[in-house]
Design a protein around this motif. Sequence first.
Motif, PDB file in Angstrom:
ATOM      1  N   PRO A  49       0.855  -1.192   0.000  1.00 29.94           N
ATOM      2  CA  PRO A  49       0.000   0.000   0.000  1.00 29.94           C
ATOM      3  C   PRO A  49       0.889   1.240   0.000  1.00 29.94           C
ATOM      4  O   PRO A  49       2.024   1.202   0.503  1.00 29.94           O
ATOM      5  CB  PRO A  49      -0.787  -0.107   1.309  1.00 29.94           C
ATOM      6  N   ILE A  50       0.416   2.340  -0.553  1.00 33.01           N
ATOM      7  CA  ILE A  50       1.239   3.528  -0.737  1.00 33.01           C
ATOM      8  C   ILE A  50       1.785   4.056   0.594  1.00 33.01           C
ATOM      9  O   ILE A  50       2.931   4.502   0.663  1.00 33.01           O
ATOM     10  CB  ILE A  50       0.472   4.623  -1.524  1.00 33.01           C
ATOM     11  N   ALA A  51       0.990   3.996   1.663  1.00 31.20           N
ATOM     12  CA  ALA A  51       1.444   4.499   2.966  1.00 31.20           C
ATOM     13  C   ALA A  51       2.653   3.697   3.468  1.00 31.20           C
ATOM     14  O   ALA A  51       3.631   4.267   3.960  1.00 31.20           O
ATOM     15  CB  ALA A  51       0.311   4.431   3.981  1.00 31.20           C
ATOM     16  N   LYS A  52       2.605   2.366   3.321  1.00 28.15           N
ATOM     17  CA  LYS A  52       3.725   1.506   3.758  1.00 28.15           C
ATOM     18  C   LYS A  52       4.965   1.767   2.889  1.00 28.15           C
ATOM     19  O   LYS A  52       6.085   1.739   3.386  1.00 28.15           O
ATOM     20  CB  LYS A  52       3.335   0.031   3.675  1.00 28.15           C
ATOM     21  N   ALA A  53       4.755   2.001   1.579  1.00 27.98           N
ATOM     22  CA  ALA A  53       5.871   2.237   0.669  1.00 27.98           C
ATOM     23  C   ALA A  53       6.575   3.547   1.021  1.00 27.98           C
ATOM     24  O   ALA A  53       7.813   3.601   1.072  1.00 27.98           O
ATOM     25  CB  ALA A  53       5.371   2.272  -0.773  1.00 27.98           C
ATOM     26  N   ILE A  54       5.803   4.596   1.300  1.00 28.11           N
ATOM     27  CA  ILE A  54       6.393   5.879   1.684  1.00 28.11           C
ATOM     28  C   ILE A  54       7.113   5.746   3.018  1.00 28.11           C
ATOM     29  O   ILE A  54       8.213   6.282   3.212  1.00 28.11           O
ATOM     30  CB  ILE A  54       5.312   6.987   1.726  1.00 28.11           C
ATOM     31  N   GLU A  55       6.513   4.984   3.934  1.00 20.44           N
ATOM     32  CA  GLU A  55       7.122   4.756   5.243  1.00 20.44           C
ATOM     33  C   GLU A  55       8.468   4.029   5.094  1.00 20.44           C
ATOM     34  O   GLU A  55       9.451   4.375   5.757  1.00 20.44           O
ATOM     35  CB  GLU A  55       6.153   3.907   6.087  1.00 20.44           C
ATOM     36  N   ALA A  56       8.516   3.038   4.191  1.00 25.03           N
ATOM     37  CA  ALA A  56       9.758   2.295   3.951  1.00 25.03           C
ATOM     38  C   ALA A  56      10.834   3.215   3.370  1.00 25.03           C
ATOM     39  O   ALA A  56      12.013   3.105   3.711  1.00 25.03           O
ATOM     40  CB  ALA A  56       9.496   1.127   3.003  1.00 25.03           C
ATOM     41  N   ALA A  57      10.441   4.140   2.489  1.00 21.36           N
ATOM     42  CA  ALA A  57      11.401   5.079   1.901  1.00 21.36           C
ATOM     43  C   ALA A  57      11.924   6.040   2.962  1.00 21.36           C
ATOM     44  O   ALA A  57      13.130   6.305   3.044  1.00 21.36           O
ATOM     45  CB  ALA A  57      10.756   5.850   0.761  1.00 21.36           C
TER      46      ALA A  57
END
Length: 190
Positions: A49-57
Amino acid sequence: MQFTPCLLFFTHILGVLNISSKELAINEEIKFKEVRVIDSDGSQLGILPIAKAIEAAYARDLDLVNISPNAVPPVCKVMDYGKYRFEQAKREKEAKKNQKVVEVKEVRLGLSIDTHDFETKGKHAMRFLEDGNKVKVSIRFRGREMGHPEIGTEIMVRFAEFCSASGVVEKAAKMEGRNMLMFLAPKTSK
């Protein structure tokens, strides 16, 4: 590092910073629900999900950049966006420096051109072609000359044969209004 529009305007005007014309969505600008995430080392983190992807970055102090928005699901990569843009601008500058600009030189002929003038203009055209430039050959028709386009065509064919050692006909002779135009291109060396 995010640039403000004002800073981008002044740096673009002053020529200090040349940011590439290809804009990519980064971090919160990405509007998809799920994306395929590629880590900074090239390994896949999977579909997140986009929120998890941004969090990982953000956990890696990097940006999430949408590199392929048309894929299903869209592909995003974790990278340092500022460094990426700098390297991209550097590559574009290098490519621009290495490319050769081909100019179009013009040679004007008349319907009643004499042999010596014809040869002189032909030699000029051959020199332009040997320098790697294209040549635009034009004949302007005046008054009653408009009734005899075949004479202009004969002159153009003769001119193309004269320059055949240095160039080839890119666009054959054609009437455009009161002018007949023909384009010659340099021969490619093998």
